[in-house]
Write a protein that holds these residues in place. Structure first.
Motif, short mmCIF file in Angstrom:
data_model
loop_
_atom_site.label_atom_id
_atom_site.label_comp_id
_atom_site.label_asym_id
_atom_site.label_seq_id
_atom_site.Cartn_x
_atom_site.Cartn_y
_atom_site.Cartn_z
N LEU A 1 0.75 -1.27 -0.17
CA LEU A 1 -0.07 0.02 0.08
C LEU A 1 0.85 1.13 -0.13
N VAL A 2 1.94 1.29 0.80
CA VAL A 2 2.73 2.29 0.89
C VAL A 2 3.51 2.69 -0.68
N ARG A 3 3.97 1.66 -1.30
CA ARG A 3 4.45 1.55 -2.42
C ARG A 3 3.45 2.24 -3.49
N GLU A 4 2.16 1.77 -3.40
CA GLU A 4 1.12 2.37 -4.43
C GLU A 4 0.87 3.79 -4.03
N GLN A 5 1.00 4.35 -2.93
CA GLN A 5 0.91 5.72 -2.51
C GLN A 5 1.94 6.69 -3.39
N GLY A 6 3.03 6.23 -3.85
CA GLY A 6 3.63 6.88 -4.82
C GLY A 6 5.18 7.02 -4.11
N GLU A 7 5.98 7.66 -5.02
CA GLU A 7 7.48 7.96 -4.45
C GLU A 7 7.91 8.49 -3.14
N THR A 8 7.12 9.55 -2.81
CA THR A 8 7.26 10.29 -1.58
C THR A 8 7.05 9.34 -0.49
N ASP A 9 5.99 8.48 -0.39
CA ASP A 9 5.93 7.84 0.88
C ASP A 9 6.74 6.54 0.69
N ARG A 10 7.19 6.05 -0.52
CA ARG A 10 7.96 4.90 -0.51
C ARG A 10 9.34 5.39 -0.15
N LEU A 11 9.83 6.51 -0.55
CA LEU A 11 11.22 7.12 0.00
C LEU A 11 11.00 7.16 1.27
N GLN A 12 10.01 7.82 2.06
CA GLN A 12 10.06 7.88 3.49
C GLN A 12 10.09 6.72 4.31
N LEU A 13 9.56 5.65 3.84
CA LEU A 13 9.42 4.16 4.23
C LEU A 13 10.95 3.66 4.11
N SER A 14 11.77 4.01 2.99
CA SER A 14 13.12 3.51 2.75
C SER A 14 13.96 4.18 3.67
N ASN A 15 13.86 5.60 3.77
CA ASN A 15 14.68 6.17 4.58
C ASN A 15 14.44 5.92 5.90
N ALA A 16 13.42 5.48 6.60
CA ALA A 16 13.10 4.96 7.82
C ALA A 16 13.76 3.75 8.29
N VAL A 17 14.00 2.73 7.02
CA VAL A 17 14.89 1.52 7.34
C VAL A 17 16.18 1.73 7.24
N VAL A 18 16.68 2.81 6.32
CA VAL A 18 17.98 3.21 6.25
C VAL A 18 18.37 3.76 7.63
N ARG A 19 17.85 4.43 8.04
CA ARG A 19 18.21 5.05 9.41
C ARG A 19 18.06 4.02 10.72
N ALA A 20 17.27 2.91 10.36
CA ALA A 20 17.35 1.99 11.65
C ALA A 20 18.57 1.12 11.53
N ILE A 21 19.28 1.04 10.44
CA ILE A 21 20.31 0.05 10.31
C ILE A 21 21.81 0.77 10.21
N ASP A 22 22.74 0.11 10.92
CA ASP A 22 24.10 0.83 10.99
C ASP A 22 24.81 0.52 9.78
N THR A 23 25.15 1.39 8.79
CA THR A 23 25.80 0.97 7.73
C THR A 23 27.35 0.82 8.03
N PRO A 24 28.05 -0.04 7.53
CA PRO A 24 29.58 -0.22 7.87
C PRO A 24 30.36 0.95 7.47
N LYS A 25 31.52 1.29 8.08
CA LYS A 25 32.31 2.52 7.74
C LYS A 25 32.81 1.91 6.17
N GLY A 26 33.01 2.78 5.35
CA GLY A 26 33.56 2.33 3.92
C GLY A 26 32.28 1.54 3.18
N TRP A 27 31.19 1.95 3.54
CA TRP A 27 30.16 1.52 2.65
C TRP A 27 29.07 2.24 2.56
N GLN A 28 28.09 2.15 1.25
CA GLN A 28 27.11 3.13 1.07
C GLN A 28 25.90 2.07 1.09
#
Length: 142
Positions: free
Chosen positions: A18-45
């Motif tokens: 449903l979030v995906r169907e709501q469009g790019e803005t909501d999908r990006l916000q959902l993805s960004n929330a996931v990114v914020r929750a995960i520790d990205t290793p140093k030297g990784w993107q």
């Protein structure tokens, strides 16, 4: 809409779709929330899909890659039509190997961050993707 770990962990697969169907803005916000929750290793993107850049198979797909070469990528994928659970998939640099190395009913930031740290350490030792998968799959509960 604001997304946080507690909210996302109450979602069922159709909620992610449903979030995906709501469009790019909501999908990006959902993805960004996931990114914020995960520790990205140093030297990784990390790159999060929000338009279909990675094929659009999952409502959330975050790709973690080392800065100094794409020997392999770790994809964190949300539940949705393709999978009923969260998946971490290792894909080799040639796209020939794709293996699930972690799955869970909810997003487990600590476990995913730990897995990424393990992959990063193995990458630093120049371990090939096949070796990384072999070591990590020993821990997968299917």
């Amino acid at each position: 809409m604001k997304f946080d770990l507690a909210t996302m962990n109450t979602f069922i697969p159709s909620d992610f779709e449903l979030v995906r169907e709501q469009g790019e803005t909501d999908r990006l916000q959902l993805s960004n929330a996931v990114v914020r929750a995960i520790d990205t290793p140093k030297g990784w993107q990390v790159n999060a899909e929000y338009r279909g850049e990675f094929g659009g198979l999952f409502p959330v797909q975050c790709r973690y890659t080392p800065d100094n070469g794409e020997n392999y990528t770790v994809c964190l994928c949300s539940p949705g039509e393709v999978s009923l659970v969260w998946l971490c998939i290792v894909i080799d640099g040639n796209g020939h190997l794709a293996q699930v190395v972690h799955q869970s009913d909810t997003l487990e930031p600590e476990r995913v961050s730990q897995l990424l740290a393990q992959v990063s350490a193995l990458h630093d030792l120049h371990s090939p993707a096949e070796r990384v998968v072999t070591l990590l799959k020993q821990e997968v509960a299917v």
